[in-house]
Design an enzyme around this catalytic site. Sequence first.
Site, PDB file in Angstrom:
ATOM      1  N   ASP A  95       0.792  -1.268  -0.039  1.00  0.00           N
ATOM      2  CA  ASP A  95       0.058  -0.109  -0.143  1.00  0.00           C
ATOM      3  C   ASP A  95       0.791   1.325  -0.022  1.00  0.00           C
ATOM      4  OD1 ASP A  95      -1.544   2.067   0.675  1.00  0.00           O
ATOM      5  OD2 ASP A  95      -2.811   0.924   1.907  1.00  0.00           O
ATOM      6  N   ASP A 274      -8.945  -6.478   0.567  1.00  0.00           N
ATOM      7  CA  ASP A 274      -8.020  -6.602   1.907  1.00  0.00           C
ATOM      8  C   ASP A 274      -8.582  -5.689   2.996  1.00  0.00           C
ATOM      9  OD1 ASP A 274      -6.334  -3.899   2.719  1.00  0.00           O
ATOM     10  OD2 ASP A 274      -7.374  -3.831   0.660  1.00  0.00           O
TER      11      ASP A 274
END
Length: 379
Positions: A95, A274
């Site tokens: 990320d 996620d």
Amino acid sequence: MADLAFELQHTDTHTKARAGKITTDHGEILTPIFMPVGTVGSVKAVTQQQLMTDVKAQIILGNTYHLYLRPGLETLEAAGGLHKFNGWNKPILTDSGGYQVFSLSNNRKLTEEGALFQSHIDGGKHLFTPENVMDIQRTIGGDIIMAFDECPPAGCEYTYAKNSMELTHRWLDRCFKRFDSTPDKYGYTQNLFPIVQGSTFRDLRTASAEFIASKNATGNAIGGLSVGEPTEAMYEFTELCCDILPKQKPRYLMGVGTPWNILEGIALGVDMFDCVMPTRNGRNAMLFTSNGVVNIDNKKWERDFSPIDDGIDCEISSFYSKAYLRHLMKAKEYLGYTIASVHNLAFYLWLVKEARKHIIAGDFSSWKNEMVIKLQQRL
């Protein structure tokens, strides 16, 4: 070394659900897939061996903001990247840190250049730009790395959302320019996914999805839809984005969510998910099971010696009893946090695997509708 590839294997006739296969240099990922969140290079309270054997994870996440601050890029580079550092030999997605910078709104300043923020560890000041976030993620070593974006807060006004989206698009152009002018690290291919923004405004979401689709990336992400907006809005804008993003590329809905959110997301055409929910809720005594939601703190489980959940493919879930797990949680014993986290993650991975089976079998729609009701029951 090869770019990430996506093979669309089956599509459901009654919904937009898909079953596919993502191929990276660190292995294959069968979709739809859930990705456990390993923020600081570890999935909280769960070993890498448990992720492989009990959870059956195919890909995990690392977070740029946290790994950049600790252990730091020099250590990660010396180790040969995050795969070597933490011993995980399957795909990793990193990320960009955009969401963490968003959540640090009291300690950060946004400019055209990037985001200036204070470390939560020592208060030191750091600047993230589209360029250095590409470099940082290259060094961390993700197979999939995310564009640096601004995630606007839920309920923001139209003008803010529009300006934020346009900034994200300008940053994306800079991300691609830097990414395309720098080599892969560590001998395998790294892939950049752009992120759709636009808050909960149809014209902005449409414009952003079209802009992202035009980049012809190896995969695409939908951001800013698990930040406090109503659930129906999340579904509405997920569907809007999926209808615009290319069919032959994987679609990743960031930060979502509950098991029923995930099933609805799959039905709308999402391939990758996620969320910290399975581990965070597990550590707080909430278990997701194949029969519904369990608060293991409740006295009703004190002498329930049945398995946590023998309906899923996980040795830990079928080995330990509800009574024993309740005892561990009441005693604040670390083993309890591990068992609950492993179980919840294994349940999520079981759920997306079952969804895939039903997409291929052709009865996903009816199965999904039954499961959404069943999974939300409080036991």
